[in-house]
Design an enzyme around this catalytic site. Sequence first.
Site, PDB file in Angstrom:
ATOM      1  N   SER A 146      91.814  84.459 -19.838  1.00  0.00           N
ATOM      2  CA  SER A 146      92.698  85.588 -20.083  1.00  0.00           C
ATOM      3  C   SER A 146      91.896  86.894 -20.115  1.00  0.00           C
ATOM      4  CB  SER A 146      93.484  85.347 -21.374  1.00  0.00           C
ATOM      5  OG  SER A 146      94.551  86.248 -21.512  1.00  0.00           O
TER       6      SER A 146
ATOM      7  N   ASP B 100     103.396  81.832 -16.273  1.00  0.00           N
ATOM      8  CA  ASP B 100     102.545  82.804 -16.959  1.00  0.00           C
ATOM      9  C   ASP B 100     102.819  84.185 -16.369  1.00  0.00           C
ATOM     10  OD1 ASP B 100     100.476  84.318 -18.043  1.00  0.00           O
ATOM     11  OD2 ASP B 100      98.891  82.948 -17.420  1.00  0.00           O
TER      12      ASP B 100
ATOM     13  N   HIS C 282     100.905  80.435 -19.968  1.00  0.00           N
ATOM     14  CA  HIS C 282      99.633  81.039 -20.328  1.00  0.00           C
ATOM     15  C   HIS C 282      98.943  80.192 -21.404  1.00  0.00           C
ATOM     16  CE1 HIS C 282      96.783  84.320 -20.347  1.00  0.00           C
ATOM     17  NE2 HIS C 282      96.763  84.267 -21.663  1.00  0.00           N
TER      18      HIS C 282
END
Length: 334
Positions: A178, A271, A301
């Site tokens: 991320s 996501d 995610h």
Amino acid sequence: MTDADPAADAAADAGPHADRDPALDPAAAVVADIEAMGVPPWHALSVAEARRIEDDLFGGDGGPDERLPVASTLDLGIEGPDGDDLPLRVYRPAETPAPTLVFFHGGGWCLGTLDSADDLARRLCRRVGAVVVSVDYRLAPEHPFPAPVDDAVRALEWTREHGATLGGNGVVGVAGSSAGGTLAAAAALATPDDTVPAVQTLLYPITDRAFVTDSYEANADGPLLTRADMRHFWRTYLRSDVDAANPYAAPLRAADLSHTAPAVVVTGECDPLRDDGAAYAARLADAGVAVDHLDYDGMCHGFLSFADDVAAADAAFDDLAAATRDRLAAAADD
């Protein structure tokens, strides 16, 4: 403590996906369990409270995770760019010398700790068969952009210089999840041509501040990460809108990607950041950079953290580990 052969180791979505067949959403049960805890969205919390909750949910007790044993771990500190300590945690596999991955945790550049990323770091160590150097970089808003990038570059430079003492064989790559994927990509971009990392393994990375992609539209309400969360994280991270055009903040804005590291990019269908990763993988390929884009149906995610409970996530981790090993091995052969 010994470890298995890395090559053999591990062998209710909300919003627009709510009516999907659960068979097509393998992480749905885990997502439902997390959402049932009633945790408010990240953007609705103060930074201090979000950090406390993130630590409670993902930080564990700070002790060794017996489910994911590695040969050893070592916490240490190096001098950071600002002169203060930059904490690192080193994970060693059973067999060394081995390639090294410098790893950056996620959390929107304002959340996350070495403990909250412990599971990902251990899995990378075990399945890639690499020394993993996990970096406790400075966080916004106390330390906005470019401080986390500066820490990422410093950690990579230090590891390249001192990696042999940690069990490294001289082959060094970067990895991140991320927001940490953004930092890994930025560190690879910032590295001189003669010391480009052997690989950049980017797990659902943030590569741009554009909230109108197809995946942002389809997954605006999550699960687990929303468009409003991402707006909040970007506001917290950047000093001004000018920073959003800087390629070290938004790697997709880089004018030239031809000199950066070979990549393994992992994305999930559900996501909001899916198109960020896909666009970056496409830009790399267009620039002539070797890239493996691994995209997974039905995945939200953060899904790689579900590898204990979701078979598809576990298999995806095997995929990315194999691709990362191949890139590291290719660099060793050069």
